[in-house]
Design a protein around this motif. Structure first.
Motif, short mmCIF file in Angstrom:
data_model
loop_
_atom_site.label_atom_id
_atom_site.label_comp_id
_atom_site.label_asym_id
_atom_site.label_seq_id
_atom_site.Cartn_x
_atom_site.Cartn_y
_atom_site.Cartn_z
N GLU A 159 -4.54 -14.83 19.63
CA GLU A 159 -3.93 -14.32 18.40
C GLU A 159 -2.42 -14.56 18.36
O GLU A 159 -1.88 -14.93 17.31
CB GLU A 159 -4.23 -12.83 18.28
N GLN A 202 -1.83 -18.24 17.64
CA GLN A 202 -2.13 -18.52 16.25
C GLN A 202 -1.01 -18.02 15.34
O GLN A 202 -0.67 -18.68 14.36
CB GLN A 202 -3.46 -17.89 15.84
N THR A 220 -11.79 -16.75 12.77
CA THR A 220 -10.66 -16.89 13.69
C THR A 220 -10.67 -18.23 14.43
O THR A 220 -9.63 -18.88 14.53
CB THR A 220 -10.65 -15.73 14.71
N ARG A 221 -11.82 -18.64 14.95
CA ARG A 221 -11.90 -19.90 15.69
C ARG A 221 -11.54 -21.09 14.79
O ARG A 221 -10.78 -21.97 15.17
CB ARG A 221 -13.30 -20.09 16.27
N ARG A 244 -9.77 -20.99 11.99
CA ARG A 244 -8.35 -20.87 11.66
C ARG A 244 -7.50 -21.39 12.83
O ARG A 244 -6.54 -22.13 12.62
CB ARG A 244 -8.00 -19.42 11.33
N GLY A 245 -7.88 -21.05 14.05
CA GLY A 245 -7.14 -21.51 15.22
C GLY A 245 -7.15 -23.02 15.37
O GLY A 245 -6.12 -23.63 15.68
#
Length: 129
Positions: free
Chosen positions: A15, A18, A60-61, A63-64
């Motif tokens: 996080e 990111q 999340t993955r 987006r990362g």
């Protein structure tokens, strides 16, 4: 650019990472894109990826991975410096192509609509979004 290196670049990160990449991408994306428009054959996809990466609804993955690829795109120094005409963005294209393959299907139609609007807007309008 070999696959191992691209794989390392596209690690989604935690996080905190990111967050750092998101800030870097937000700050530098539009100026770099303006320089790259003629050399990057899929600018619309690139802008849609930008909106997908900044969308809180994006997993999340995903987006990362997108933030990692976009952060590489906006880095002033990378594998092949972007100042070299025609080949300068070739490593960026390779990284972005790999990212798009990894997250296939997550860039939605609303991201493309935002990209279409942004690509016709003035820079001041884009910055306000």
């Amino acid at each position: 650019m070999d696959e191992v290196k691209i794989g390392e670049i596209l690690l989604p990160g935690d996080e905190a990472e990111q967050g750092r990449q998101s800030e870097r991408v937000r700050r530098r994306f539009w100026p770099v894109l303006k320089r790259a428009m003629r050399q990057v054959p899929f600018s619309r996809d690139l802008v849609a990826a930008y909106y997908c990466a900044l969308d809180p609804a994006t997993p999340t993955r995903v987006r990362g991975i997108l933030l990692a690829a976009l952060a590489y795109f906006v880095l002033p120094l990378d594998g092949i410096p972007d100042v070299f005409a025609l080949v300068g963005f070739s490593d960026d294209v390779a990284v972005l192509t790999a990212a798009f393959a990894a997250i296939r299907g997550h860039i939605r139609e609303d991201h493309y609509r935002a990209a279409d609007i942004a690509m016709t807007d003035e820079p001041e309008t884009r910055a306000a979004r």
